[in-house]
Design an enzyme around this catalytic site. Structure first.
Site, PDB file in Angstrom:
ATOM      1  N   ASN A   1      31.430  49.534  83.653  1.00 38.34           N
ATOM      2  CA  ASN A   1      30.918  48.318  84.237  1.00 38.34           C
ATOM      3  C   ASN A   1      29.599  47.772  83.822  1.00 38.34           C
ATOM      4  O   ASN A   1      28.710  48.564  84.151  1.00 38.34           O
ATOM      5  CB  ASN A   1      31.026  48.372  85.962  1.00 38.34           C
ATOM      6  CG  ASN A   1      30.530  46.970  86.529  1.00 38.34           C
ATOM      7  OD1 ASN A   1      30.171  46.226  85.613  1.00 38.34           O
ATOM      8  ND2 ASN A   1      30.883  46.925  87.896  1.00 38.34           N
TER       9      ASN A   1
ATOM     10  N   CYS B   1      27.891  40.304  88.415  1.00 46.47           N
ATOM     11  CA  CYS B   1      29.063  40.638  87.468  1.00 46.47           C
ATOM     12  C   CYS B   1      30.033  39.012  87.073  1.00 46.47           C
ATOM     13  O   CYS B   1      30.674  38.925  86.177  1.00 46.47           O
ATOM     14  CB  CYS B   1      30.093  41.462  87.913  1.00 46.47           C
ATOM     15  SG  CYS B   1      29.478  42.786  88.502  1.00 46.47           S
TER      16      CYS B   1
ATOM     17  N   HIS C   1      36.767  40.515  85.053  1.00 50.40           N
ATOM     18  CA  HIS C   1      35.662  41.525  85.158  1.00 50.40           C
ATOM     19  C   HIS C   1      35.963  42.929  85.052  1.00 50.40           C
ATOM     20  O   HIS C   1      36.892  43.394  85.723  1.00 50.40           O
ATOM     21  CB  HIS C   1      34.634  41.259  86.385  1.00 50.40           C
ATOM     22  CG  HIS C   1      33.465  42.259  86.598  1.00 50.40           C
ATOM     23  ND1 HIS C   1      32.809  42.670  85.879  1.00 50.40           N
ATOM     24  CD2 HIS C   1      33.134  42.790  87.490  1.00 50.40           C
ATOM     25  CE1 HIS C   1      31.917  43.692  86.200  1.00 50.40           C
ATOM     26  NE2 HIS C   1      32.108  43.836  87.157  1.00 50.40           N
TER      27      HIS C   1
END
Ligand code: ACO
Length: 332
Positions: free
Chosen positions: A289, A117, A259
């Site tokens: 996500n 990520c 993020h």
């Protein structure tokens, strides 16, 4: 402040989310969960999923075409393609080369960055170094993932979180009359806690076999609560580090783009960092996500809808498997 010969500028951005949706209602039919719990605990309403025959490079291609058009740069003018992903089309060749071919970019350096990520922030920092020190003028930085094949739709801890998507930025050498600059990047990793989030099979450690499928080792395994704590601590620390390094106060930051893993993580980071949620870009609701893609998709959306304007100070921060983390402060 930068004493380098050249400055980096994000000249154009793009993003792409595939059409198919995985809604919370649909997940209710697969696992013991419900829409209310998912929205309250994660902030997610739905995630996107590729259609049959659509790969990570295809999502990246759509985002890259937009970014190149906006930057008014031809693919053939690219000096480098950096492709942040943990879900490449194949282990080999790298997906940057696949994208290079799809874009007809011609000869240029093409490399995948594996930092989960944090991948886009890592890749943008690398691009900045190549621009600042002079050898390159035009770099395509991509964050793209097709995570849905790695998710076990019988595991309610993970299947509610992840989705597919892509974002891209064209980073160029700023002209004298353009005051954009990437002030700093601070990148970190802590391999000591790498067991918090893993994809066990498919590498040299656990090559594919019938056993892998029988034991479902082809899917991500996550210690959610542990990750949550580390994510909050690490991203707030990275944000503070960026400001201290540059002598900035939080009110000099116009937008924070963290993020997008869980809206509660984002709110906790804003609280610990000491910045109002009004200055935080949150796009998780309609995409979930998307790992390396979340930061660039959120940046692109906030630029396109006019929230982010030229001259504003933008702080990116990310956290991902590894455990990797980092921040990047720039004047857009
Ligand atoms: N639906 C309904 N109930 C659930 C679900 C679900 N999908 N999942 C867990 N629960 C239950 C649990 O069983 C538990 O029940 P119990 O109290 O009876 O034991 C209760 O809800 C609370 O469980 P927690 O695990 O404490 O829930 P939490 O609030 O921590 O939320 C979550 C779980 C969403 C996974 C959260 O921990 C999180 O977001 N963690 C970070 C995950 C992450 O970001 N991963 C990727 C990071 S790295 C990267 O992005 C590549």
């Amino acid at each position: 402040m930068s004493m380098s010969a050249y400055r980096s500028r994000i000249a154009g951005t793009g993003s792409f989310l595939p059409e198919n949706l995985i809604t919370n209602k649909y997940l209710e039919t697969l696992v013991d969960t419900n829409d209310e719990w998912i929205q309250e605990r994660t902030g997610i309403k739905w995630r996107h999923k590729v259609k049959e025959g659509q790969y990570t490079s295809d999502l990246a291609y759509e985002a890259s075409i937009q970014a190149l058009q906006e930057a008014q740069i031809k693919a053939s003018d690219l000096d480098m393609i950096l492709f942040a992903t943990v879900s490449p089309d194949q282990v080999m060749p790298n997906t940057a080369c696949v994208l290079q071919s799809k874009l007809k970019a011609g000869d240029c350096m093409a490399l995948d960055i594996s930092a989960a990520c944090s991948g886009f922030v890592y890749a943008l920092a690398i691009a900045d170094q190549f621009i600042k020190t002079g050898p390159m003028k035009n770099i395509l930085v991509v964050g793209a993932e097709v995570l849905t094949p790695y998710v076990n739709y019988k595991d309610r801890d993970t299947c509610i979180l992840f989705g597919d998507g892509a974002g891209a930025a064209v980073v160029t050498r700023a002209q004298d009359d353009q005051d954009s600059i990437i002030y700093s990047h601070h990148l970190h990793a802590d391999g000591e806690i790498s067991d918090l989030f893993v994809l066990p099979a498919g590498g040299s450690k656990v090559p594919f076999s019938q056993k892998v499928l029988d034991e479902e080792m082809q899917y991500v395994k996550m210690k959610g609560r542990e990750i949550f704590k580390h994510a909050v601590r690490t991203m707030s620390k990275c944000c503070k580090e960026a400001l201290e390094y540059n002598g900035f106060t939080p009110d000099q930051v116009d937008w924070v783009i963290p993020h997008q893993a869980n809206v509660r993580i984002i709110k906790a980071v804003a609280y610990h960092f000491g910045i109002s949620m009004e200055k935080v870009v949150v796009e998780i609701e309609e995409m979930g996500n998307t790992s390396a893609a979340t930061v660039i998709i959120a940046l692109d959306k906030a630029i396109k809808d006019g929230r982010i304007k030229r001259g504003q100070n933008i702080l990116l921060t990310a956290f991902g498997a590894g455990i990797t983390s980092g921040s990047l402060l720039m004047k857009y």
